[in-house]
Enzyme design. Structure first.
Site: not given
Length: 145
Positions: A8, A65, A67, A98, A133
């Site tokens: 963004d 973005c 955060t 994983h 996994h």
């Protein structure tokens, strides 16, 4: 490696720096936008990145973005995406090993460019561990309801 990258407006500068660096490292990078600082909605770019990967147009994705939280949620709305939000290389390594993460999300307001590069390096160089996994990762693409 074919890598798609999207952000963004809050992460345009970090996206551009990472794209340039990845190209200098020999990767084929597709910049899916945004390309300016005018406000945009991160879900639009998360969805665009997810669709691009799901269509087989890239092997891995990088979502950015402010955060990393919002765009990672958007990417993970697609059932074929396993997007991991990280802020240091160990989490990026374990997301690949994983969880077979195919998209790495980071917050441009949270980490600097050198830490972002370290996370991307870990993400791109770590193979999926498979074995125990694999059954867990298979469940991630299914709805529990």
């Amino acid at each position: 490696m074919r890598i798609a990258i999207a952000s963004d407006h809050a992460a345009v500068a970090v996206k551009a720096a990472l794209a340039d660096w990845l190209r200098s490292e020999g990767h084929d990078v597709e910049d899916l936008g945004t390309n300016g600082e005018a406000g945009v909605d991160y879900p639009d770019f998360g969805y665009k990145l997810a669709a691009h990967l799901a269509a087989g147009k890239a092997e891995r994705g990088i979502a950015l973005c402010g955060t990393g939280i919002g765009i990672s949620i958007a990417v993970n709305r697609h059932p074929e995406m396993r997007c991991a939000l990280v802020s240091e290389p160990l989490s990026a390594t374990l997301a690949r090993e994983h969880n077979d993460a195919n998209v790495l999300a980071m917050g441009a307001r949270i980490i600097g460019i050198e830490m972002a590069k370290a996370c991307v390096t870990a993400f791109l160089t770590t193979p999926f561990g498979g074995d125990r996994h694999a059954r867990r990762v298979e469940k991630l693409g299914r709805s529990p309801v």
